[in-house]
Design a protein around this motif. Structure first.
Motif, PDB file in Angstrom:
ATOM      1  N   ARG A  24      37.966  25.087  47.233  1.00  0.00           N
ATOM      2  CA  ARG A  24      38.347  25.419  48.696  1.00  0.00           C
ATOM      3  C   ARG A  24      39.334  26.942  48.302  1.00  0.00           C
ATOM      4  N   VAL A  25      40.148  26.745  47.273  1.00  0.00           N
ATOM      5  CA  VAL A  25      41.015  28.001  47.006  1.00  0.00           C
ATOM      6  C   VAL A  25      40.681  28.088  45.622  1.00  0.00           C
ATOM      7  N   CYS A  26      40.683  29.282  45.108  1.00  0.00           N
ATOM      8  CA  CYS A  26      40.242  29.773  43.877  1.00  0.00           C
ATOM      9  C   CYS A  26      41.439  30.608  43.256  1.00  0.00           C
ATOM     10  N   VAL A  27      42.075  30.246  42.401  1.00  0.00           N
ATOM     11  CA  VAL A  27      43.231  31.091  41.579  1.00  0.00           C
ATOM     12  C   VAL A  27      42.532  31.499  40.371  1.00  0.00           C
ATOM     13  N   ALA A  28      42.514  32.715  39.958  1.00  0.00           N
ATOM     14  CA  ALA A  28      42.231  32.960  38.699  1.00  0.00           C
ATOM     15  C   ALA A  28      43.215  34.231  37.777  1.00  0.00           C
ATOM     16  N   GLU A  29      43.211  33.807  36.522  1.00  0.00           N
ATOM     17  CA  GLU A  29      43.921  34.653  35.685  1.00  0.00           C
ATOM     18  C   GLU A  29      43.391  35.347  34.921  1.00  0.00           C
ATOM     19  N   VAL A  30      43.550  36.547  34.639  1.00  0.00           N
ATOM     20  CA  VAL A  30      42.917  37.676  33.905  1.00  0.00           C
ATOM     21  C   VAL A  30      43.823  38.547  32.874  1.00  0.00           C
ATOM     22  N   GLU A  31      43.039  39.153  31.783  1.00  0.00           N
ATOM     23  CA  GLU A  31      43.669  39.932  30.844  1.00  0.00           C
ATOM     24  C   GLU A  31      44.123  41.330  31.599  1.00  0.00           C
ATOM     25  N   GLU A  32      43.466  41.779  32.602  1.00  0.00           N
ATOM     26  CA  GLU A  32      43.603  43.140  33.010  1.00  0.00           C
ATOM     27  C   GLU A  32      43.181  43.203  34.496  1.00  0.00           C
ATOM     28  N   ILE A  33      44.007  43.825  35.136  1.00  0.00           N
ATOM     29  CA  ILE A  33      43.826  44.077  36.622  1.00  0.00           C
ATOM     30  C   ILE A  33      43.558  45.747  36.859  1.00  0.00           C
ATOM     31  N   VAL A  34      42.420  45.963  37.464  1.00  0.00           N
ATOM     32  CA  VAL A  34      42.279  47.483  37.685  1.00  0.00           C
ATOM     33  C   VAL A  34      42.131  47.804  39.106  1.00  0.00           C
ATOM     34  N   PRO A  35      42.264  48.990  39.427  1.00  0.00           N
ATOM     35  CA  PRO A  35      42.449  49.526  40.936  1.00  0.00           C
ATOM     36  C   PRO A  35      40.888  49.075  41.550  1.00  0.00           C
ATOM     37  N   ARG A  36      40.926  48.881  42.777  1.00  0.00           N
ATOM     38  CA  ARG A  36      39.614  48.618  43.531  1.00  0.00           C
ATOM     39  C   ARG A  36      38.781  49.869  43.577  1.00  0.00           C
ATOM     40  N   GLY A  37      37.522  49.572  43.114  1.00  0.00           N
ATOM     41  CA  GLY A  37      36.575  50.624  43.154  1.00  0.00           C
ATOM     42  C   GLY A  37      36.245  51.125  41.456  1.00  0.00           C
ATOM     43  N   GLU A  38      37.100  50.651  40.814  1.00  0.00           N
ATOM     44  CA  GLU A  38      36.958  50.998  39.189  1.00  0.00           C
ATOM     45  C   GLU A  38      35.717  50.134  38.745  1.00  0.00           C
ATOM     46  N   LEU A  39      35.458  48.961  39.029  1.00  0.00           N
ATOM     47  CA  LEU A  39      34.474  48.074  38.346  1.00  0.00           C
ATOM     48  C   LEU A  39      33.019  48.742  38.938  1.00  0.00           C
ATOM     49  N   ASP A  40      32.051  48.591  38.024  1.00  0.00           N
ATOM     50  CA  ASP A  40      30.806  48.908  38.476  1.00  0.00           C
ATOM     51  C   ASP A  40      30.269  47.779  38.798  1.00  0.00           C
ATOM     52  N   GLY A  41      29.631  47.768  40.221  1.00  0.00           N
ATOM     53  CA  GLY A  41      29.073  46.811  40.979  1.00  0.00           C
ATOM     54  C   GLY A  41      28.117  45.800  39.985  1.00  0.00           C
ATOM     55  N   ASP A  42      27.303  46.561  39.042  1.00  0.00           N
ATOM     56  CA  ASP A  42      26.436  45.666  38.366  1.00  0.00           C
ATOM     57  C   ASP A  42      27.042  45.151  37.060  1.00  0.00           C
ATOM     58  N   GLU A  43      28.563  45.236  36.921  1.00  0.00           N
ATOM     59  CA  GLU A  43      29.069  44.380  36.009  1.00  0.00           C
ATOM     60  C   GLU A  43      29.973  43.191  36.383  1.00  0.00           C
ATOM     61  N   ILE A  44      30.017  43.044  37.731  1.00  0.00           N
ATOM     62  CA  ILE A  44      30.732  42.042  38.370  1.00  0.00           C
ATOM     63  C   ILE A  44      29.921  40.709  38.319  1.00  0.00           C
ATOM     64  N   HIS A  45      30.515  39.562  37.561  1.00  0.00           N
ATOM     65  CA  HIS A  45      29.847  38.276  37.546  1.00  0.00           C
ATOM     66  C   HIS A  45      30.215  37.520  38.971  1.00  0.00           C
ATOM     67  N   LEU A  46      31.506  37.588  39.382  1.00  0.00           N
ATOM     68  CA  LEU A  46      31.694  36.666  40.665  1.00  0.00           C
ATOM     69  C   LEU A  46      32.460  37.730  41.430  1.00  0.00           C
ATOM     70  N   PRO A  47      31.858  37.787  42.561  1.00  0.00           N
ATOM     71  CA  PRO A  47      32.309  38.492  43.787  1.00  0.00           C
ATOM     72  C   PRO A  47      33.673  37.925  44.282  1.00  0.00           C
ATOM     73  N   GLY A  48      34.660  38.968  44.718  1.00  0.00           N
ATOM     74  CA  GLY A  48      35.787  38.565  44.979  1.00  0.00           C
ATOM     75  C   GLY A  48      36.198  37.730  46.118  1.00  0.00           C
ATOM     76  N   ILE A  49      34.948  37.402  47.054  1.00  0.00           N
ATOM     77  CA  ILE A  49      35.002  36.641  48.177  1.00  0.00           C
ATOM     78  C   ILE A  49      35.544  35.333  47.841  1.00  0.00           C
ATOM     79  N   TYR A  50      35.160  34.734  46.447  1.00  0.00           N
ATOM     80  CA  TYR A  50      35.349  33.558  46.159  1.00  0.00           C
ATOM     81  C   TYR A  50      37.049  33.269  45.499  1.00  0.00           C
ATOM     82  N   VAL A  51      37.510  34.385  45.357  1.00  0.00           N
ATOM     83  CA  VAL A  51      38.787  34.661  44.565  1.00  0.00           C
ATOM     84  C   VAL A  51      40.134  34.695  45.724  1.00  0.00           C
ATOM     85  N   HIS A  52      40.972  33.528  45.720  1.00  0.00           N
ATOM     86  CA  HIS A  52      41.830  33.914  46.838  1.00  0.00           C
ATOM     87  C   HIS A  52      43.303  34.734  46.265  1.00  0.00           C
ATOM     88  N   ARG A  53      43.471  33.851  45.017  1.00  0.00           N
ATOM     89  CA  ARG A  53      44.670  34.615  44.161  1.00  0.00           C
ATOM     90  C   ARG A  53      44.335  34.976  42.886  1.00  0.00           C
TER      91      ARG A  53
END
Length: 231
Positions: A184-213
Protein backbone atom coordinates in the motif's frame (compact mmCIF):
# COMPACT_ATOMS: atom_id res chain seq x y z
CA UNK A 1 5.04 15.24 -4.18
CA UNK A 2 8.29 14.79 -2.29
CA UNK A 3 9.68 11.28 -2.66
CA UNK A 4 13.38 11.63 -1.80
CA UNK A 5 14.26 11.39 1.89
CA UNK A 6 17.60 11.79 3.63
CA UNK A 7 17.71 8.56 5.64
CA UNK A 8 15.95 5.21 5.95
CA UNK A 9 14.61 6.32 9.34
CA UNK A 10 13.06 9.44 7.77
CA UNK A 11 11.57 7.46 4.90
CA UNK A 12 9.82 5.08 7.29
CA UNK A 13 8.50 7.81 9.58
CA UNK A 14 4.79 7.32 10.24
CA UNK A 15 4.58 4.04 8.30
CA UNK A 16 5.49 1.43 10.93
CA UNK A 17 3.16 -0.20 13.43
CA UNK A 18 3.17 -3.45 15.38
CA UNK A 19 1.53 -6.42 13.69
CA UNK A 20 1.91 -5.10 10.15
CA UNK A 21 2.54 -7.10 6.95
CA UNK A 22 5.74 -6.15 5.12
CA UNK A 23 6.70 -7.33 1.62
CA UNK A 24 10.49 -7.33 1.24
CA UNK A 25 12.31 -7.61 -2.08
CA UNK A 26 15.53 -9.40 -2.87
CA UNK A 27 16.85 -12.86 -3.60
CA UNK A 28 19.23 -14.41 -1.11
CA UNK A 29 21.50 -11.47 -0.26
CA UNK A 30 21.13 -9.92 -3.72
CA UNK A 31 19.03 -6.78 -3.97
CA UNK A 32 17.82 -6.77 -0.38
CA UNK A 33 16.74 -3.47 1.25
CA UNK A 34 19.36 -3.71 3.99
CA UNK A 35 19.18 -0.06 5.11
CA UNK A 36 15.42 -0.15 5.54
CA UNK A 37 15.59 -3.49 7.36
CA UNK A 38 18.11 -1.99 9.80
CA UNK A 39 15.86 1.02 10.34
CA UNK A 40 12.90 -1.26 11.14
CA UNK A 41 15.07 -3.09 13.65
CA UNK A 42 16.10 0.17 15.28
CA UNK A 43 12.46 1.34 15.41
CA UNK A 44 11.58 -1.75 17.45
CA UNK A 45 8.42 -2.55 15.47
CA UNK A 46 7.31 -6.04 16.51
CA UNK A 47 4.89 -8.89 15.71
CA UNK A 48 5.70 -8.47 12.02
CA UNK A 49 4.58 -10.73 9.22
CA UNK A 50 7.16 -10.59 6.43
CA UNK A 51 6.57 -11.85 2.89
CA UNK A 52 9.95 -12.44 1.27
CA UNK A 53 11.65 -15.01 -0.91
CA UNK A 54 14.13 -15.63 1.92
CA UNK A 55 14.90 -14.73 5.52
CA UNK A 56 18.44 -13.47 5.01
CA UNK A 57 21.28 -15.01 6.97
CA UNK A 58 21.96 -15.00 10.69
CA UNK A 59 23.57 -11.57 10.89
CA UNK A 60 22.40 -9.83 7.75
CA UNK A 61 19.23 -8.98 5.87
CA UNK A 62 15.97 -10.09 7.45
CA UNK A 63 18.03 -12.26 9.77
CA UNK A 64 18.65 -9.26 12.01
CA UNK A 65 14.90 -8.91 12.62
CA UNK A 66 14.75 -12.57 13.60
CA UNK A 67 17.61 -12.06 16.06
CA UNK A 68 15.65 -9.31 17.82
CA UNK A 69 12.42 -11.39 17.80
CA UNK A 70 10.53 -8.71 15.84
CA UNK A 71 9.14 -11.18 13.27
CA UNK A 72 6.10 -13.24 14.21
CA UNK A 73 5.53 -14.94 10.86
CA UNK A 74 7.45 -15.49 7.61
CA UNK A 75 5.83 -16.07 4.22
CA UNK A 76 8.76 -17.46 2.23
CA UNK A 77 9.91 -19.94 -0.37
CA UNK A 78 13.50 -20.53 0.81
CA UNK A 79 14.94 -20.24 4.30
CA UNK A 80 17.85 -22.64 4.21
CA UNK A 81 20.72 -20.28 5.09
CA UNK A 82 19.46 -19.04 8.45
CA UNK A 83 20.18 -21.15 11.53
CA UNK A 84 18.26 -18.81 13.85
CA UNK A 85 15.23 -19.08 11.59
CA UNK A 86 15.40 -22.85 11.86
CA UNK A 87 15.80 -22.74 15.63
CA UNK A 88 12.83 -20.41 16.13
CA UNK A 89 10.61 -22.39 13.76
CA UNK A 90 11.41 -25.78 15.27
CA UNK A 91 10.88 -24.44 18.79
CA UNK A 92 7.48 -22.99 17.87
CA UNK A 93 8.55 -19.36 18.28
CA UNK A 94 8.05 -18.45 14.62
CA UNK A 95 5.14 -19.10 12.26
CA UNK A 96 5.99 -20.16 8.72
CA UNK A 97 3.89 -20.13 5.57
CA UNK A 98 5.84 -21.92 2.85
CA UNK A 99 5.12 -20.89 -0.74
CA UNK A 100 6.48 -22.28 -3.99
CA UNK A 101 8.79 -19.60 -5.31
CA UNK A 102 6.78 -18.75 -8.42
CA UNK A 103 3.56 -18.75 -6.42
CA UNK A 104 4.97 -16.26 -3.93
CA UNK A 105 6.11 -13.93 -6.72
CA UNK A 106 2.72 -14.18 -8.41
CA UNK A 107 0.86 -13.58 -5.15
CA UNK A 108 2.79 -10.32 -4.80
CA UNK A 109 2.23 -9.35 -8.43
CA UNK A 110 -1.47 -10.18 -8.14
CA UNK A 111 -1.81 -7.94 -5.10
CA UNK A 112 -0.16 -5.11 -7.00
CA UNK A 113 -2.57 -5.62 -9.89
CA UNK A 114 -5.60 -5.64 -7.60
CA UNK A 115 -6.27 -9.35 -8.10
CA UNK A 116 -7.67 -11.00 -4.98
CA UNK A 117 -6.71 -14.54 -5.99
CA UNK A 118 -5.72 -16.86 -8.81
CA UNK A 119 -5.72 -20.57 -9.59
CA UNK A 120 -2.51 -22.53 -10.13
CA UNK A 121 -1.52 -26.18 -10.58
CA UNK A 122 1.62 -25.68 -8.51
CA UNK A 123 1.30 -27.54 -5.22
CA UNK A 124 -1.66 -29.70 -6.16
CA UNK A 125 -1.46 -33.03 -4.33
CA UNK A 126 1.04 -31.72 -1.74
CA UNK A 127 0.85 -30.08 1.68
CA UNK A 128 0.74 -26.73 -0.12
CA UNK A 129 -2.81 -27.53 -1.24
CA UNK A 130 -4.16 -28.45 2.20
CA UNK A 131 -7.05 -26.23 3.28
CA UNK A 132 -7.23 -24.39 -0.06
CA UNK A 133 -10.04 -24.32 -2.57
CA UNK A 134 -9.68 -26.82 -5.43
CA UNK A 135 -11.23 -26.27 -8.85
CA UNK A 136 -11.15 -28.21 -12.11
CA UNK A 137 -10.36 -26.51 -15.41
CA UNK A 138 -10.44 -28.66 -18.56
CA UNK A 139 -9.96 -31.81 -16.51
CA UNK A 140 -7.01 -30.47 -14.50
CA UNK A 141 -7.07 -29.61 -10.80
CA UNK A 142 -5.97 -26.16 -9.64
CA UNK A 143 -5.75 -24.57 -6.20
CA UNK A 144 -6.70 -21.04 -5.22
CA UNK A 145 -3.91 -18.77 -4.02
CA UNK A 146 -4.61 -15.35 -2.53
CA UNK A 147 -2.95 -12.14 -3.66
CA UNK A 148 -0.71 -10.43 -1.11
CA UNK A 149 -1.71 -6.90 -0.09
CA UNK A 150 1.06 -5.65 2.19
CA UNK A 151 0.90 -2.65 4.53
CA UNK A 152 4.42 -1.73 3.46
CA UNK A 153 6.82 -2.77 0.70
CA UNK A 154 10.58 -2.30 1.10
CA UNK A 155 12.78 -2.83 -1.96
CA UNK A 156 16.29 -2.21 -3.26
CA UNK A 157 17.08 -0.93 -6.76
CA UNK A 158 20.23 0.09 -8.58
CA UNK A 159 19.13 3.47 -9.88
CA UNK A 160 16.14 5.79 -9.63
CA UNK A 161 15.09 9.21 -10.77
CA UNK A 162 13.49 11.76 -8.46
CA UNK A 163 9.98 10.61 -9.35
CA UNK A 164 10.68 7.04 -8.19
CA UNK A 165 11.14 5.25 -11.52
CA UNK A 166 13.38 2.28 -10.71
CA UNK A 167 16.05 0.31 -12.57
CA UNK A 168 17.19 -3.04 -11.17
CA UNK A 169 20.31 -5.04 -12.02
CA UNK A 170 20.27 -8.73 -12.87
CA UNK A 171 18.95 -11.05 -10.11
CA UNK A 172 17.67 -8.12 -8.06
CA UNK A 173 14.92 -7.75 -10.64
CA UNK A 174 13.05 -10.96 -9.80
CA UNK A 175 11.30 -10.31 -6.45
CA UNK A 176 11.76 -6.57 -6.03
CA UNK A 177 9.22 -5.38 -8.65
CA UNK A 178 6.33 -7.59 -7.47
CA UNK A 179 7.14 -6.82 -3.82
CA UNK A 180 7.07 -3.10 -4.58
CA UNK A 181 3.75 -3.42 -6.42
CA UNK A 182 1.87 -5.16 -3.61
CA UNK A 183 2.59 -2.61 -0.87
CA UNK A 184 0.00 0.00 0.00
CA UNK A 185 3.09 2.16 0.56
CA UNK A 186 6.42 1.37 -1.07
CA UNK A 187 9.79 2.64 0.14
CA UNK A 188 12.81 2.01 -2.08
CA UNK A 189 16.52 2.34 -1.40
CA UNK A 190 18.88 2.81 -4.33
CA UNK A 191 22.54 3.29 -5.09
CA UNK A 192 22.04 6.37 -7.25
CA UNK A 193 19.32 8.97 -7.77
CA UNK A 194 19.42 10.92 -11.03
CA UNK A 195 17.37 13.96 -12.13
CA UNK A 196 13.99 13.35 -13.69
CA UNK A 197 14.14 12.78 -17.42
CA UNK A 198 17.62 11.27 -17.32
CA UNK A 199 16.45 7.64 -17.42
CA UNK A 200 15.56 6.16 -20.79
CA UNK A 201 11.96 5.02 -20.62
CA UNK A 202 12.91 1.66 -22.12
CA UNK A 203 15.27 0.87 -19.22
CA UNK A 204 12.76 1.53 -16.43
CA UNK A 205 11.69 -1.72 -14.77
CA UNK A 206 9.19 -0.29 -12.28
CA UNK A 207 7.23 2.93 -12.85
CA UNK A 208 7.46 5.57 -10.16
CA UNK A 209 3.71 5.42 -9.55
CA UNK A 210 4.38 2.39 -7.34
CA UNK A 211 7.10 4.11 -5.29
CA UNK A 212 6.11 6.57 -2.57
CA UNK A 213 9.40 7.23 -0.80
CA UNK A 214 13.03 6.94 -1.83
CA UNK A 215 16.49 7.03 -0.27
CA UNK A 216 20.01 6.79 -1.59
CA UNK A 217 22.64 4.94 0.40
CA UNK A 218 25.79 2.84 0.52
CA UNK A 219 25.34 -0.93 0.48
CA UNK A 220 27.50 -3.77 1.72
CA UNK A 221 26.71 -6.22 -1.13
CA UNK A 222 27.67 -9.44 0.62
CA UNK A 223 28.18 -12.71 -1.23
CA UNK A 224 25.95 -15.40 0.27
CA UNK A 225 28.08 -18.35 -0.79
CA UNK A 226 31.50 -17.84 -2.30
CA UNK A 227 32.54 -20.71 -4.56
CA UNK A 228 36.02 -20.82 -6.03
CA UNK A 229 38.16 -23.33 -7.89
CA UNK A 230 41.81 -24.12 -7.55
CA UNK A 231 44.18 -22.05 -9.70
Amino acid sequence: MKKVYDTAFDALDGLLHDGMLIAAGGFGLCGIPELLISAIRDAGTKDLTVASNNAGVDDFGLGILLETRQVKKMMSSYVGENAEFMRQYLSGELELEFNPQGTLAERMRAGGAGIAGFYTKTGVGTQIAEGKEHKDFDGETYILERGIFADLAIVKAWKADETGNLVFRKTARNFNPPAAMCGRVCVAEVEEIVPRGELDGDEIHLPGIYVHRLIQGDHEKRIEKRTTRAA
